[in-house]
Design a protein around this motif. Structure first.
Motif, PDB file in Angstrom:
ATOM      1  N   HIS A  60      13.940   1.182  73.236  1.00 28.82           N
ATOM      2  CA  HIS A  60      15.278   1.156  73.849  1.00 28.82           C
ATOM      3  C   HIS A  60      16.304   0.951  72.739  1.00 28.82           C
ATOM      4  O   HIS A  60      16.108   0.088  71.877  1.00 28.82           O
ATOM      5  N   LEU A 114      12.713   4.665  82.111  1.00 27.35           N
ATOM      6  CA  LEU A 114      12.381   6.053  82.451  1.00 27.35           C
ATOM      7  C   LEU A 114      13.596   6.912  82.119  1.00 27.35           C
ATOM      8  O   LEU A 114      14.703   6.671  82.618  1.00 27.35           O
ATOM      9  N   TRP A 118      14.695  10.891  82.025  1.00 30.25           N
ATOM     10  CA  TRP A 118      14.313  12.246  82.433  1.00 30.25           C
ATOM     11  C   TRP A 118      12.840  12.301  82.846  1.00 30.25           C
ATOM     12  O   TRP A 118      12.064  13.090  82.324  1.00 30.25           O
ATOM     13  N   THR A 125      11.356   0.531  83.424  1.00 34.03           N
ATOM     14  CA  THR A 125      12.468   0.366  84.364  1.00 34.03           C
ATOM     15  C   THR A 125      12.965   1.749  84.790  1.00 34.03           C
ATOM     16  O   THR A 125      12.867   2.716  84.028  1.00 34.03           O
TER      17      THR A 125
HETATM   18  C1  LIG Z   1      18.854   9.877  79.135  1.00 31.62           C
HETATM   19  C2  LIG Z   1      18.608   9.116  80.404  1.00 31.62           C
HETATM   20  C3  LIG Z   1      17.783   9.646  81.366  1.00 31.62           C
HETATM   21  C4  LIG Z   1      17.494   8.918  82.531  1.00 31.62           C
HETATM   22  N1  LIG Z   1      16.597   9.430  83.419  1.00 31.62           N
HETATM   23  C5  LIG Z   1      16.241   8.708  84.501  1.00 31.62           C
HETATM   24  C6  LIG Z   1      15.232   9.179  85.400  1.00 31.62           C
HETATM   25  O1  LIG Z   1      14.635  10.232  85.210  1.00 31.62           O
HETATM   26  N2  LIG Z   1      14.929   8.418  86.479  1.00 31.62           N
HETATM   27  C7  LIG Z   1      15.564   7.210  86.721  1.00 31.62           C
HETATM   28  O2  LIG Z   1      15.236   6.560  87.708  1.00 31.62           O
HETATM   29  N3  LIG Z   1      16.494   6.725  85.870  1.00 31.62           N
HETATM   30  C8  LIG Z   1      16.856   7.447  84.775  1.00 31.62           C
HETATM   31  N4  LIG Z   1      17.771   6.949  83.885  1.00 31.62           N
HETATM   32  C9  LIG Z   1      18.312   5.587  84.110  1.00 31.62           C
HETATM   33  C10 LIG Z   1      17.514   4.551  83.301  1.00 31.62           C
HETATM   34  O3  LIG Z   1      16.153   4.555  83.646  1.00 31.62           O
HETATM   35  C11 LIG Z   1      18.096   3.164  83.520  1.00 31.62           C
HETATM   36  O4  LIG Z   1      19.407   3.191  83.026  1.00 31.62           O
HETATM   37  C12 LIG Z   1      17.277   2.102  82.801  1.00 31.62           C
HETATM   38  O5  LIG Z   1      16.011   1.973  83.380  1.00 31.62           O
HETATM   39  C13 LIG Z   1      17.999   0.763  82.877  1.00 31.62           C
HETATM   40  O6  LIG Z   1      17.405  -0.164  81.988  1.00 31.62           O
HETATM   41  P1  LIG Z   1      18.262  -0.765  80.763  1.00 31.62           P
HETATM   42  O7  LIG Z   1      19.405  -1.518  81.397  1.00 31.62           O
HETATM   43  O8  LIG Z   1      17.340  -1.627  80.006  1.00 31.62           O
HETATM   44  O9  LIG Z   1      18.761   0.440  79.974  1.00 31.62           O
HETATM   45  C14 LIG Z   1      18.102   7.665  82.740  1.00 31.62           C
HETATM   46  C15 LIG Z   1      18.973   7.135  81.771  1.00 31.62           C
HETATM   47  C16 LIG Z   1      19.216   7.851  80.607  1.00 31.62           C
HETATM   48  C17 LIG Z   1      20.141   7.261  79.563  1.00 31.62           C
END
Ligand SMILES: Cc1cc2nc3c(=O)[nH]c(=O)nc-3n(C[C@H](O)[C@H](O)[C@H](O)COP(=O)(O)O)c2cc1C
Length: 255
Positions: free
Chosen positions: A9, A100, A102, A144
């Motif tokens: 991350h 997660l 994409w 997550t």
């Molecule tokens: C490039 C990108 C792709 C993402 N793709 C998904 C996805 O496929 N499915 C989903 O549920 N969340 C998706 N998200 C949301 C992230 O999973 C979510 O922001 C993250 O789990 C939150 O944890 P964090 O606060 O530690 O970043 C995506 C976020 C980013 C930046």
């Protein structure tokens, strides 16, 4: 006992980084020797490429598997790969912590597999699955998602998260790990309206406590079933009498 925690991350104040820290704290409290790697912070290069193998077996055409094996056999592996391999060999528990992105792991983690699960020492046609180099060790995906638990269920709009994680779990299994059921926290969001921030914070705090409680008993954590070598015919097909454990390897008439 030793644990290796790998964080994929880019933000050290993220919930993912928090979970990695909490896991390390819990395991250390229980007497486990923990090594933590933040792939972004250490600037890990996820691109397997020719320049990582300067002492080439074959100059004309870069063949990643053959060059990996050649580098490993001749002690030419890059320093970062060598260090991560040593940590893997020493550990009893591997935790991969990531959001997660994409419908898969962030690219830096996929690239970690491409470079660190080296052809030769980590796997070959005999050294794999239940006979893999990492046999006797456990691995856990701690993940997550931004989407809700409902949307990530088997019939949810985002697709079944556990199924999305299968290729990664199978890669760990391929090198011999016993793979633990993934730990997934859904609905991890930012930019929420003010009236939802408190409930969201409470849900993440509850998920963190749950994670710590489960990690305190990580040796009893349930594992994911996979087919053993004897479940497959010579040509690689699943035997008719073998149990299919996931839609990724299933009987032909299963649809
Ligand atoms: C490039 C990108 C792709 C993402 N793709 C998904 C996805 O496929 N499915 C989903 O549920 N969340 C998706 N998200 C949301 C992230 O999973 C979510 O922001 C993250 O789990 C939150 O944890 P964090 O606060 O530690 O970043 C995506 C976020 C980013 C930046």
């Amino acid at each position: 006992m030793r644990a290796l925690i790998l964080l994929a991350h880019p933000e050290p104040r993220s919930f993912n980084a928090h979970l990695a820290t909490q896991a390390a704290e819990q395991l250390r409290r229980d007497g486990v020797q923990v090594e933590a790697i933040d792939l972004y912070a250490e600037g890990f290069d996820p691109l397997e490429a020719a320049h990582h193998h300067p002492q080439r077996l074959r100059r004309e055409r870069f063949d990643a598997q053959r060059e990996q094996r050649h580098s490993a056999e001749n002690d030419f592996l890059p320093t970062d790969v060598r260090r991560h391999l040593q940590l893997l060999q020493a550990t009893d528990l591997l935790i991969l912590q990531f959001p997660l992105w994409w419908f898969a792991a962030p690219a830096i983690l996929k690239g970690w597999l491409d470079r660190v699960l080296v052809y030769g020492p980590m796997y070959n046609s005999r050294l794999r699955h239940e006979h893999g180099a990492m046999r006797g060790k456990r691995a856990l995906l701690s993940v997550t998602t931004g989407s809700s638990a409902r949307a990530c269920a088997v019939d949810g709009r985002e697709g079944d998260t556990r199924l999305l994680l299968w290729p990664l779990m199978y890669s760990l299994r391929y090198v011999g790990f016993e793979v633990m059921e993934p730990f997934v926290v859904h609905g991890v969001r930012s930019g929420l309206p003010a009236d939802r921030v408190q409930a969201h914070g409470a849900a993440l705090a509850a998920a963190t406590s749950d994670y710590r409680e489960r990690l305190a008993r990580w040796q009893q954590w349930p594992t994911v079933p996979f087919n053993d070598g004897e479940d497959f015919e010579e040509g690689g097909g699943l035997r008719a009498e073998a149990t299919a454990h996931s839609p990724f390897i299933r009987h032909r008439d299963a649809g």
